[in-house]
Design an enzyme around this catalytic site. Structure first.
Site, PDB file in Angstrom:
ATOM      1  N   HIS A 311      48.667  -1.290   1.566  1.00  0.00           N
ATOM      2  CA  HIS A 311      49.334  -2.444   2.175  1.00  0.00           C
ATOM      3  C   HIS A 311      48.644  -3.724   1.743  1.00  0.00           C
ATOM      4  O   HIS A 311      47.429  -3.752   1.552  1.00  0.00           O
ATOM      5  CB  HIS A 311      49.315  -2.326   3.706  1.00  0.00           C
ATOM      6  CG  HIS A 311      50.268  -3.253   4.405  1.00  0.00           C
ATOM      7  ND1 HIS A 311      49.957  -4.565   4.672  1.00  0.00           N
ATOM      8  CD2 HIS A 311      51.530  -3.055   4.871  1.00  0.00           C
ATOM      9  CE1 HIS A 311      50.979  -5.135   5.292  1.00  0.00           C
ATOM     10  NE2 HIS A 311      51.942  -4.250   5.420  1.00  0.00           N
ATOM     11  N   ASP A 369      56.041   2.152   6.158  1.00  0.00           N
ATOM     12  CA  ASP A 369      57.266   2.328   5.374  1.00  0.00           C
ATOM     13  C   ASP A 369      57.439   3.774   4.918  1.00  0.00           C
ATOM     14  O   ASP A 369      58.560   4.267   4.810  1.00  0.00           O
ATOM     15  CB  ASP A 369      57.249   1.404   4.152  1.00  0.00           C
ATOM     16  CG  ASP A 369      57.242  -0.060   4.535  1.00  0.00           C
ATOM     17  OD1 ASP A 369      58.084  -0.445   5.352  1.00  0.00           O
ATOM     18  OD2 ASP A 369      56.383  -0.806   4.038  1.00  0.00           O
TER      19      ASP A 369
END
Length: 434
Positions: A311, A369
């Protein structure tokens, strides 16, 4: 308001007698910031920060992230506690108003949202202007922006009551707009919202139900959807939130600002990441192909990317991913899914990422995600709807950030500067001499 740190930073231009003393501002938690607003006046220079990765563009009280420690707070509350104990609409009240509601406030807020779940009937016809195979995000951009043409009574951004009503309208109508985008894609009748269902269950109803059959809400799936909405509700000054704030700084109405946020979220590097996870799994195709794929990911000369891992902000485990991991397995168990090839692939990749030294050392842990894409696929959502669902969740964060910006007495129109590297001044040459 941020407080002044007793310290300041002095910048001296080497080889000259020019210097600037810049104040240091401190928030309640997190790193202090250098106030550079007078840097140009004092030194005739700007700062250079592509992507704004080291720049605080605003002051906010809404969301705090500590990427190194894997911490996400909404108004000071850890995301883990909200996911475990709260609901999406209670969390929405928190983000908008700064505090968790008491029972009466919670009831009034939920009723306020439910009274605005329907969209103007003329907007049904708006969908017919799109191709049947239009991406749901294209539909959502257009319809969200078009709301400003139907609610002239609340376009005064300086009126607190207009801001309050528009918050209800946007949060309430976005699930309807998104679900109708799907129904339009597949040629099924639009399902009107049911206010006897909670927010997440109502969205699932509008998405899955048909008039010919009785719809039965599944509490496990409704709770999973509610969790997805909570975890995606806000995430500090990300690209789409910054877009909403930048558009809002011009005085644009909130419907236009949220439409701009939807457009920004559409990018595969932002809201499209969970859609990219499913695409990656499809390209791998079978568990037997995973070793070759992992070898390509580790090869610095290859363009292969492990989507859904790592991330931009979190350099530790994404706290939202831990919650989604547990929910993912609950949903798969509830639906009795045991032999879906893509889901088998995902489980194997998850195992590798959590144990392979290459990924562990680089802190490439599965992010939110990765798991949300698996859950949404298992729940029957096409990949084209993944980002649309993200937009449904993030609307409350966008509206909260927009309202905070409008109410900030120091707000100015957003106007980034640049480092110009083009030609210096030159004279026009007539076409016959070029």
């Amino acid at each position: 308001m941020s407080g002044k740190d007793p310290n300041s930073i002095t910048i001296t231009v080497e080889g000259s007698n020019r210097s600037a003393s810049l104040p240091v501002l401190s928030g309640t938690i997190g790193p202090s910031v250098v106030d550079i607003r007078k840097l140009y006046n004092q030194l005739g220079m700007f700062t250079y920060d592509p992507g704004y990765g080291g720049t605080a563009a605003c002051e906010s009280k809404i969301t705090y992230i500590d990427g190194d420690a894997g911490i996400l707070l909404y108004r000071g509350y850890p995301i883990e506690q909200l996911a475990e104990q709260s609901t999406f609409l209670e969390t929405a009240h928190l983000l908008l108003n700064g505090e968790l509601p008491n029972e009466m406030q919670k009831h009034e807020f939920e009723m306020g949202v439910m009274r605005h779940t329907m969209v103007h009937e003329q907007l049904r016809q708006f969908y017919n202007g799109f191709r049947r195979d239009a991406h749901p995000m294209a539909l959502m951009c257009g319809v969200a922006g078009a709301l400003s043409a139907f609610y002239h009574d609340s376009l005064d951004i300086n009126d607190p009551e207009s801001r309050r009503i528009n918050a209800f309208r946007l949060i309430a109508k976005m699930p309807t707009i998104a679900a109708w985008a799907h129904k339009y894609n597949i040629g099924q009748p639009f399902m009107y919202p049911r206010n006897d269902l909670d927010y997440a269950a109502n969205f699932l109803y509008m998405f899955h139900a048909v008039p010919a059959e009785t719809y039965h809400s599944n509490p496990v799936l409704a709770r999973a959807m509610d969790l997805i909405l909570i975890l995606h509700a806000d995430h500090e000054q990300n690209a789409s939130t910054s877009t909403v704030r930048l558009a809002g700084s011009t005085g644009a109405n909130p419907f236009a600002c949220i439409a701009a946020g939807i457009a920004s979220l559409w990018g595969p590097a932002h809201g499209g990441a969970n859609e990219a996870v499913l695409k990656m799994l499809g390209e791998i195709g079978h568990k037997d192909n995973i070793p070759d794929f992992i070898a390509k990911v580790k090869d610095k000369h290859s363009h292969a990317r492990l989507m859904g891992f790592g991330h931009r902000v979190y350099k530790n485990y994404d706290p939202r991913a831990k919650i989604m991991q547990r929910t993912c397995h609950e949903v798969l168990a509830e639906l009795g899914i045991k032999d879906d090839p893509l889901l088998d692939l995902a489980v194997e990749l998850e195992h590798i990422a959590l144990h392979d030294p290459y990924f562990v050392e680089r802190k490439l842990y599965p992010n939110v995600d990765f798991y949300s894409g698996i859950i949404l696929k298992a729940m029957g959502f096409p990949t084209s709807m993944f980002t649309a669902i993200f937009a449904v969740a993030r609307t409350v964060g966008w509206v909260s950030q927009w309202r905070e910006m409008i109410e900030d007495p120091e707000v100015r129109i957003g106007r980034p500067r640049q480092l110009y590297t083009g030609p210096t001044q030159r004279d026009y040459v007539p076409i016959d001499r070029r």
